[in-house]
Design a protein around this motif. Sequence first.
Motif, PDB file in Angstrom:
ATOM      1  N   ALA A   1       0.211  -6.142   2.704  1.00 53.09           N
ATOM      2  CA  ALA A   1      -0.337  -6.412   1.370  1.00 53.09           C
ATOM      3  C   ALA A   1       0.000  -7.836   0.933  1.00 53.09           C
ATOM      4  N   VAL A   2       1.225  -8.265   1.184  1.00 52.13           N
ATOM      5  CA  VAL A   2       1.612  -9.637   0.865  1.00 52.13           C
ATOM      6  C   VAL A   2       0.773 -10.618   1.685  1.00 52.13           C
TER       7      VAL A   2
ATOM      8  N   ASP B   1      -6.812  -7.338  -3.304  1.00 50.62           N
ATOM      9  CA  ASP B   1      -6.648  -7.406  -1.850  1.00 50.62           C
ATOM     10  C   ASP B   1      -5.422  -6.614  -1.406  1.00 50.62           C
ATOM     11  N   ALA B   2      -4.330  -6.742  -2.150  1.00 51.77           N
ATOM     12  CA  ALA B   2      -3.097  -6.026  -1.822  1.00 51.77           C
ATOM     13  C   ALA B   2      -3.261  -4.526  -2.036  1.00 51.77           C
TER      14      ALA B   2
ATOM     15  N   ILE C   1       3.029  -7.544  -6.343  1.00 52.96           N
ATOM     16  CA  ILE C   1       2.730  -8.808  -5.692  1.00 52.96           C
ATOM     17  C   ILE C   1       1.946  -9.647  -6.681  1.00 52.96           C
TER      18      ILE C   1
ATOM     19  N   VAL D   1      -2.726 -11.190   0.279  1.00 51.97           N
ATOM     20  CA  VAL D   1      -2.755 -12.083  -0.874  1.00 51.97           C
ATOM     21  C   VAL D   1      -2.420 -13.510  -0.445  1.00 51.97           C
TER      22      VAL D   1
ATOM     23  N   LEU E   1       7.004 -11.614  -4.927  1.00 54.72           N
ATOM     24  CA  LEU E   1       7.115 -10.188  -4.614  1.00 54.72           C
ATOM     25  C   LEU E   1       8.351  -9.618  -5.287  1.00 54.72           C
TER      26      LEU E   1
END
Length: 93
Positions: free
Chosen positions: A53-54, A18-19, A7, A57, A66
């Motif tokens: 996860a996406v 974060d992801a 990502i 972000v 991605l």
Amino acid sequence: MIVAFSITPLGVGEYVADAVRVVRESGLPNHTDAMFTSVEGEWDEVMDVVKRAVAAVESRAPRVSLVLKADIRPGVTNGLHSKVETLERHLST
């Protein structure tokens, strides 16, 4: 199933953590290297982790890219480690 994904928050590199945090908190087997994070599990649980996860972000970055690659092998578990173990065994001969 093993899914390797990357990502990229375009323009803001610091949000990758974060992801990765979402992946590590998922409890699924995972590995992060310089290019990808790999996570292993069933289709729905792996795709849920990738989606979250996406979203992690995306909540901070104005644009997200991605890349996803999947090895779909029903009935196979621990592929995340066994594939590397097989490679290492061949390298040692």
